[in-house]
Design an enzyme around this catalytic site. Sequence first.
Site, PDB file in Angstrom:
ATOM      1  N   SER A 230       0.830  -1.195   0.000  1.00 20.18           N
ATOM      2  CA  SER A 230       0.000   0.000   0.000  1.00 20.18           C
ATOM      3  C   SER A 230       0.874   1.259   0.000  1.00 20.18           C
ATOM      4  CB  SER A 230      -0.968  -0.044   1.182  1.00 20.18           C
ATOM      5  OG  SER A 230      -1.959   0.952   1.070  1.00 20.18           O
TER       6      SER A 230
ATOM      7  N   ASP B 165     -10.251  -3.521  -5.200  1.00 17.52           N
ATOM      8  CA  ASP B 165      -9.436  -2.511  -4.520  1.00 17.52           C
ATOM      9  C   ASP B 165      -9.502  -1.206  -5.305  1.00 17.52           C
ATOM     10  OD1 ASP B 165      -7.468  -1.002  -3.255  1.00 17.52           O
ATOM     11  OD2 ASP B 165      -5.939  -2.547  -3.337  1.00 17.52           O
TER      12      ASP B 165
ATOM     13  N   HIS C  86      -8.132  -4.942  -0.671  1.00 20.57           N
ATOM     14  CA  HIS C  86      -6.876  -4.306  -0.300  1.00 20.57           C
ATOM     15  C   HIS C  86      -6.427  -4.821   1.068  1.00 20.57           C
ATOM     16  CE1 HIS C  86      -4.012  -0.923  -0.440  1.00 20.57           C
ATOM     17  NE2 HIS C  86      -4.181  -0.843   0.863  1.00 20.57           N
TER      18      HIS C  86
END
Length: 344
Positions: free
Chosen positions: A182, A283, A313
Site C-alpha cells: 500500500s 481494490d 486491499h
Amino acid sequence: MNKDGPVSPLAKIDLDRLLSPQAQRSAEMEATWQFIIEEDKKLPGQAGMSMAELRQAAARRNRRWNTGEPAVSSVERIRVPGLQDAPEIECDLYTPENAKPGCIVYIHGGGWANGSIESHTRVPRTLANAVGLRVLNVEYRLAPEHPHPAGLEDCVAAWRWLVEQAEKPGEFRGPLGISGDSAGANLAVTATMHEIRARRRFADCGLLFYGVYGCDFDTPSYQRFGSGFGLMRAGMENFLDMYAPGGAGPDALRYEPLVSPVLASEALLARLPPLYLNAAGLDPLLCDSYGFAQRLEEAGVKFDINVHDGVHHGFMQITERLSEARRAYDLAAAFFATATSATA
C-alpha cells in the site's frame, strides 16, 4: 512468447472483467469480510477521535491478523541512524530458518499515517520465509505530524544502513531487495528513485504489493470499489492530504515523482530495477498498479504484475484465512529468485 516478441505481463489482465458489476468477493473473502464486520462492531466509533486514538484503533484492527504468525529463527530490534539530523529509526530484523545471504527492506502500509513495526508483523515474517532472506521492517515517521519527505527519508536511511552492512563480509552480502504494501509500496519505489537520483546503490529487485502510485481519485477502480470494499476513496484522499499537504493546484507536492511515482519521467523510470507488482481485484488502488505497470513497460523496465481476484486491499495480512494471500507470497518469491539470480 509470440512471433512478435515477448508477451506483455499486462496482457493477462482483463480490466473490463475486473471492474465489471459481476466482480465479487471469493468465498474465503466473503467469510473474512463478515468476520471483519462483526469484529469492527466491538470497536468504538471513530468520529471525533484524535490522531493518536485513530492510530490505536487501526492498530487494534491490524492486531487480529497477527495471531498464529509463522515462526522465524529470530527477531532482533535494532536502531539505525536517521538522515542528517533526523532521529534514529527503530527496525525489526526477521531472520528465517536457513537464511541465505542478503536482505529485503520491508515498509509497512497505513496511508503514510498509520501502522508500525508492531501492527505489521505477519507480512515481514511470511516474506522472510517465502524468499529465504532476512527482512528489515522499518518504523518510519508518520504524517500528518511528519509529512513528506520525513517518512521517505527514514526509509532511505534504513536502506543506506543495509547497504553499509552488505559492504562488509557477512550475512547481508547477497541480493538486496525492497518491498512494501500500500503506502509502503509507494515508499519502497520512491526510496529507490531517491537513491537513483543520488547516484547511490539501489535495490536489486522490488516487491510492491497493492501500492499507491498516483494521486488520481477518479480512476475506474476508485469509482467501482471506492466504498464497500474496505479501503475507502475518502480515506485515501485524506491520507494523501496529510502526507503531501498543500492541495491539488498545478504545482502541488502530490505531483512530485517522489510522491506520485507514476508521474516520474521515463528516463528515471528506465533506471528502476526489476519490479514485481500485485493488486487486489476488489481494490480502489487496482488502477494505480495497472497504470504504473504501463509506465514501466513504456520505459523498458523488467517487471511482472498479477491481480488477485476476489480479495480486498490488504489481503496479504490474512494468510490464515485466504489461500490467495498465500499464493501471493509464492509468486513474489519466485520473481525475486529469478530477478536476483545473478547477484545471489
